[in-house]
Structures are given as structure tokens and as C-alpha cells.
Write an enzyme that holds these catalytic residues in place. Structure first.
Site, mmCIF file in Angstrom:
data_model
loop_
_atom_site.group_PDB
_atom_site.id
_atom_site.type_symbol
_atom_site.label_atom_id
_atom_site.label_comp_id
_atom_site.label_asym_id
_atom_site.label_seq_id
_atom_site.Cartn_x
_atom_site.Cartn_y
_atom_site.Cartn_z
ATOM 1 N N GLY A 93 0.834 -1.192 0.000
ATOM 2 C CA GLY A 93 0.000 0.000 0.000
ATOM 3 C C GLY A 93 0.870 1.244 0.000
ATOM 4 N N HIS B 160 -4.625 1.207 7.507
ATOM 5 C CA HIS B 160 -3.313 1.861 7.584
ATOM 6 C C HIS B 160 -3.232 3.025 6.583
ATOM 7 C CE1 HIS B 160 1.286 1.547 7.955
ATOM 8 N NE2 HIS B 160 1.113 2.365 6.934
ATOM 9 N N GLU B 161 -3.664 2.777 5.346
ATOM 10 C CA GLU B 161 -3.543 3.799 4.300
ATOM 11 C C GLU B 161 -4.563 4.931 4.483
ATOM 12 O OE1 GLU B 161 -0.910 3.685 2.644
ATOM 13 O OE2 GLU B 161 -0.390 1.597 3.029
ATOM 14 N N CYS C 87 5.724 0.012 7.177
ATOM 15 C CA CYS C 87 5.312 1.213 6.447
ATOM 16 C C CYS C 87 6.498 1.702 5.635
ATOM 17 C CB CYS C 87 4.870 2.280 7.444
ATOM 18 S SG CYS C 87 4.366 3.826 6.660
ATOM 19 N N LEU C 88 6.267 2.018 4.364
ATOM 20 C CA LEU C 88 7.378 2.457 3.508
ATOM 21 C C LEU C 88 7.981 3.776 3.995
ATOM 22 C CD1 LEU C 88 5.953 1.528 -0.021
ATOM 23 C CD2 LEU C 88 7.659 0.290 1.344
HETATM 24 ZN ZN LIG Z 1 2.365 3.589 5.840
#
Ligand SMILES: [Zn+2]
Length: 173
Positions: free
Chosen positions: A48, A137-138, A95-96
Site C-alpha cells: 500500500g 493503515h492507508e 510502512c514504507l
Molecule cells: Zn504507511
């Protein structure tokens, strides 16, 4: 297509509520942004990616949570709104925008999200498990909320210490 730069915590855009995508913004420019976000997400190995993570303070995200058969579930959600959620799940989350941080986070196990597709058509998605975790999350990213805010206070404290160490490395700039 182009890869976008993923911003890392505590970049202010990650902590800012995103602006809704306006009715006049469902154009080629938006669709190009969405394609570039997919490209960036796949390249980074995520499931995501939300617009604030590429420095754009808007309410949209892309996701692709493969199902059991590794089948792609490529989907872009514009102006997402959680309309229902229930149950709970505990699972590892990353998370990126927090490279190297993985920790257990409590989330609802099922959620229904209402959104618009890239053409502005209203859509609804009823999802469970990892897909629900991803949507929650997104959607949080669109609200300026990061997963650090969803951790228990102990896990948040440990994560903050690790972030301080990682910020001294090249991986986290
Ligand atoms: Zn994230």
C-alpha cells in the site's frame, strides 16, 4: 512512468490531514499520479502507498494485497471513507515511510470502505484480514495518522528508539 520519492517520518506532510480530491480533479493528471504511485509501491516492495508518502497532501492511496494464489488485487482508492469496521487482529505491520520498522499493531479484522475510483465513480469495498489492515493503515495516512500512533505506548517507545538509530543511516533520510 516514473518512480516518486517516498518521504520518511517525521516529514510534516505525513502528519497533515490530506485535502479531498475535488470533482474537477479526476483527470489524466490524477490517473498518471496513480500509475506512478503503483510503480513506486511495487518497486519498494510494499502492499500500500498513500499520496502523503510521496509528498502530496491529498486523500488517496493505492494498494495491492495479493490473495492466496498470488493473484494481484490492484486497486486505487480516492477519498476513502471507513463506513464500518469490526473485530480485531494483531499482526506485524510495516510502512514504507518507516524503513526497517516492523511491529505488531492491533487493527479491526473487517472493514467497509467507501471511495471513488480514478474516474470519480463511487465504489465500496468490504475486506478482511491483511486487506483490511492495509485499508485502515492507508486511510490513516490520508488523515495524517501514522502507525506509530496505533502502537501500544511500549511498542511506540521501542520503535522511536529504533527510528533514532536508523535515522543515522542512509536508509532513512
Ligand atoms: Zn504507511
Amino acid at each position: 512512468m516514473a518512480l516518486l520519492k517516498i518521504v520518511h517520518y517525521p516529514e510534516p506532510v505525513l502528519l497533515t490531514v490530506g485535502k479531498p480530491v475535488g470533482a474537477d480533479e479526476f483527470n489524466d493528471e490524477l490517473r498518471k499520479l496513480v500509475e506512478n504511485m503503483f510503480e513506486t509501491m511495487y518497486s519498494a516492495g510494499g502492499v500500500g502507498l498513500a499520496a502523503p508518502q510521496v509528498g502530496i497532501s491529498k486523500r488517496l492511496f493505492v494498494m495491492d494485497v495479493p490473495n492466496d494464489k498470488d493473484e494481484s488485487n490492484k486497486i486505487a482508492l480516492i477519498n476513502p471513507e471507513i463506513v464500518a469496521q469490526e473485530g480485531e487482529q494483531y499482526g506485524d505491520e510495516g510502512c514504507l515511510s518507516f524503513p526497517g520498522i516492523y511491529t505488531k499493531v492491533r487493527r479491526e479484522v473487517r472493514t467497509i470502505v467507501r471511495y471513488q475510483d480514478v474516474f470519480g465513480n463511487p465504489q465500496e469495498l468490504d475486506c478482511t484480514d491483511l486487506s483490511a489492515r492495509c485499508v485502515l493503515h492507508e486511510t490513516d495516512h490520508c488523515d495524517g495518522i501514522v502507525f506509530l500512533d496505533r502502537m501500544t505506548s511500549l511498542k511506540r517507545e521501542l520503535a522511536k528508539r529504533k527510528i533514532k538509530r536508523l535515522q543515522k543511516t542512509e536508509k532513512w533520510d
